[in-house]
Write a protein that holds these residues in place. Structure first.
Motif, mmCIF file in Angstrom:
data_model
loop_
_atom_site.group_PDB
_atom_site.id
_atom_site.type_symbol
_atom_site.label_atom_id
_atom_site.label_comp_id
_atom_site.label_asym_id
_atom_site.label_seq_id
_atom_site.Cartn_x
_atom_site.Cartn_y
_atom_site.Cartn_z
ATOM 1 N N ALA A 168 53.835 26.087 21.660
ATOM 2 C CA ALA A 168 54.697 25.279 20.791
ATOM 3 C C ALA A 168 54.850 23.859 21.329
ATOM 4 N N LYS A 169 54.875 23.714 22.661
ATOM 5 C CA LYS A 169 55.050 22.387 23.250
ATOM 6 C C LYS A 169 53.805 21.526 23.078
ATOM 7 N N VAL A 170 52.629 22.120 23.237
ATOM 8 C CA VAL A 170 51.386 21.330 23.176
ATOM 9 C C VAL A 170 50.705 21.439 21.819
ATOM 10 N N ARG A 171 51.359 22.121 20.876
ATOM 11 C CA ARG A 171 50.816 22.285 19.518
ATOM 12 C C ARG A 171 49.445 22.981 19.546
ATOM 13 N N LEU A 172 49.426 24.089 20.252
ATOM 14 C CA LEU A 172 48.219 24.905 20.348
ATOM 15 C C LEU A 172 48.600 26.330 19.978
ATOM 16 N N ASP A 173 47.785 26.956 19.141
ATOM 17 C CA ASP A 173 48.104 28.305 18.660
ATOM 18 C C ASP A 173 48.215 29.260 19.852
ATOM 19 N N PRO A 174 49.371 29.908 20.048
ATOM 20 C CA PRO A 174 49.519 30.812 21.194
ATOM 21 C C PRO A 174 48.558 31.991 21.148
ATOM 22 N N GLU A 185 55.576 45.173 30.350
ATOM 23 C CA GLU A 185 56.636 44.285 30.853
ATOM 24 C C GLU A 185 56.073 42.966 31.401
ATOM 25 N N PRO A 186 55.134 42.984 32.364
ATOM 26 C CA PRO A 186 54.582 41.690 32.804
ATOM 27 C C PRO A 186 53.763 41.013 31.717
ATOM 28 N N LEU A 187 53.101 41.799 30.878
ATOM 29 C CA LEU A 187 52.340 41.208 29.777
ATOM 30 C C LEU A 187 53.266 40.510 28.789
ATOM 31 N N GLY A 188 54.458 41.070 28.572
ATOM 32 C CA GLY A 188 55.421 40.439 27.688
ATOM 33 C C GLY A 188 55.822 39.055 28.170
ATOM 34 N N ALA A 189 55.930 38.882 29.502
ATOM 35 C CA ALA A 189 56.250 37.562 30.041
ATOM 36 C C ALA A 189 55.131 36.569 29.760
ATOM 37 N N LEU A 190 53.879 37.024 29.839
ATOM 38 C CA LEU A 190 52.745 36.147 29.543
ATOM 39 C C LEU A 190 52.713 35.772 28.067
ATOM 40 N N VAL A 191 52.978 36.738 27.206
ATOM 41 C CA VAL A 191 52.999 36.455 25.768
ATOM 42 C C VAL A 191 54.101 35.450 25.444
ATOM 43 N N ALA A 192 55.287 35.666 26.001
ATOM 44 C CA ALA A 192 56.390 34.735 25.752
ATOM 45 C C ALA A 192 56.051 33.339 26.258
ATOM 46 N N GLU A 193 55.407 33.263 27.422
ATOM 47 C CA GLU A 193 55.029 31.960 27.974
ATOM 48 C C GLU A 193 53.971 31.287 27.113
ATOM 49 N N ALA A 194 53.005 32.064 26.621
ATOM 50 C CA ALA A 194 51.967 31.500 25.757
ATOM 51 C C ALA A 194 52.577 30.921 24.483
ATOM 52 N N LEU A 229 48.350 30.147 33.790
ATOM 53 C CA LEU A 229 48.399 30.014 32.335
ATOM 54 C C LEU A 229 48.662 28.558 31.943
ATOM 55 N N ARG A 230 49.633 27.927 32.587
ATOM 56 C CA ARG A 230 49.987 26.560 32.229
ATOM 57 C C ARG A 230 48.849 25.590 32.537
ATOM 58 N N VAL A 231 48.212 25.762 33.699
ATOM 59 C CA VAL A 231 47.096 24.887 34.049
ATOM 60 C C VAL A 231 45.921 25.126 33.098
ATOM 61 N N GLY A 232 45.645 26.397 32.791
ATOM 62 C CA GLY A 232 44.556 26.695 31.874
ATOM 63 C C GLY A 232 44.782 26.106 30.496
ATOM 64 N N VAL A 233 46.015 26.141 30.018
ATOM 65 C CA VAL A 233 46.325 25.552 28.713
ATOM 66 C C VAL A 233 46.111 24.045 28.754
ATOM 67 N N LYS A 234 46.482 23.404 29.852
ATOM 68 C CA LYS A 234 46.271 21.963 29.984
ATOM 69 C C LYS A 234 44.778 21.639 29.927
ATOM 70 N N VAL A 235 43.958 22.416 30.634
ATOM 71 C CA VAL A 235 42.512 22.184 30.624
ATOM 72 C C VAL A 235 41.953 22.423 29.224
ATOM 73 N N LEU A 236 42.385 23.508 28.582
ATOM 74 C CA LEU A 236 41.906 23.817 27.238
ATOM 75 C C LEU A 236 42.309 22.722 26.256
ATOM 76 N N GLN A 237 43.522 22.229 26.367
ATOM 77 C CA GLN A 237 43.983 21.157 25.488
ATOM 78 C C GLN A 237 43.136 19.900 25.663
ATOM 79 N N ASP A 238 42.815 19.549 26.914
ATOM 80 C CA ASP A 238 41.979 18.380 27.168
ATOM 81 C C ASP A 238 40.577 18.572 26.598
ATOM 82 N N CYS A 239 40.051 19.775 26.729
ATOM 83 C CA CYS A 239 38.712 20.050 26.207
ATOM 84 C C CYS A 239 38.678 19.922 24.684
#
Length: 305
Positions: free
Chosen positions: A139-145, A125-134, A199-209
């Protein structure tokens, strides 16, 4: 000659007579109050005794009384809870889901959730929320979830409270002290331990990298903060898990072999991206020499998944 008449003095006994009358009246009132109270208590006790006897004899009546009393107590409790809820301040990010039932997720997300839940022994259940968020953030930052989920899997094994020896925190193992400004919109540095915020902050850092390095492999090298090595061990682990999760999402057979990546040194930049960490929670395996490519052994538990 006129004679003045002098009024006779009041006898001294009148004052004491008045005081005695007052005392007698007060005493009578006190005795009356005591008698009334005693009689009232006697009547109340007799009434209670009669009620107890009646309830003991008639079970139906006793059940009705108990039900009415229970309903009254429940109403008082509900009123108290409603008052407490009204007094609580509203929190931000109320639109975010902390849990998500896998059957209610899209097919790809549900399949990924179930597979990751079994492998990493995390509640679906909590993992499903993380998957949905990923998937939503990807999709917003054009990065493979599935790449985002692979980074989470390798960095923290989906433990939102993980912390490395160098201070990298949360699901994506972001160095909070380096990227504090990125948590301002989520309430401050302590949001590093909020799964969705991390998750959101990590994606931002990964996108910048990735943007700075010009490739996913180079971005992963910057993300892990490889200094003494070329980061190929970390890159191989993330990319292998990325291919596994991607295969699950697409409904394809689980891959049994994976390419070996050797990350080229990241190009210099005027404003380099700070690394998220300088070491993983688990020590990475030694990288194979570039002249002798070797395929890492397949995970037997995953091939049967």
């Amino acid at each position: 000659m006129t004679t003045l008449s002098i009024p006779e003095a009041q006898p001294k006994g009148n004052a004491s007579t008045i005081q005695s009358s007052v005392f007698i009246a007060l005493a009578d009132a006190y005795r009356g109050f005591v008698a009334f109270t005693r009689n009232g208590m006697a009547v109340l006790g007799a009434s209670l005794a009669a009620l107890v006897i009646t309830l003991a004899v008639q079970s139906d009546l006793r059940m009705d009384v108990e039900q009415q009393l229970l309903s009254w107590l429940q109403e008082r409790q509900d009123s108290a809870v409603a008052a407490d809820d009204a007094a609580m301040p509203e929190e931000g990010n109320d639109d975010r889901l902390a849990v998500a039932q896998p059957p209610l997720l899209p097919k790809q997300q549900a399949a990924v959730t179930q597979w990751l839940s079994r492998k990493y022994r995390v509640a679906p259940e909590p993992l499903g929320a993380l998957v949905a968020e990923a998937f939503a953030v990807g999709a917003k930052v054009r990065l493979d979830p599935t790449l985002i989920l692979a980074v989470m899997a390798i960095e923290s094994r989906f433990n939102p409270y993980a912390q490395s020896p160098v201070g990298a925190q949360g699901l994506m193992q972001v160095l909070t002290r380096v990227h504090t400004d990125k948590y301002d919109d989520y309430g401050g540095a302590m949001a590093a331990f909020d799964p969705l915020s991390n998750l959101r902050v990590g994606v931002k850092v990964l996108q910048d990298c990735i943007k700075q390095a010009g490739s996913v492999e180079g971005g992963l090298r910057l993300y892990v903060g490889a200094v003494t090595t070329d980061g190929s061990g970390y890159i191989n682990k993330v990319m292998a898990e990325h291919l596994r999760i991607q295969s699950v999402a697409l409904g394809k057979p689980m891959p049994t072999s994976f390419p070996i990546f050797t990350a080229a040194p990241a190009p210099s930049a005027p404003e380099p991206i700070e690394p998220t960490q300088t070491g993983l929670l688990d020590s990475p395996p030694e990288a194979a020499p570039a002249s002798q490519p070797v395929e890492p052994p397949a995970d037997a538990a995953l091939t049967n998944s």
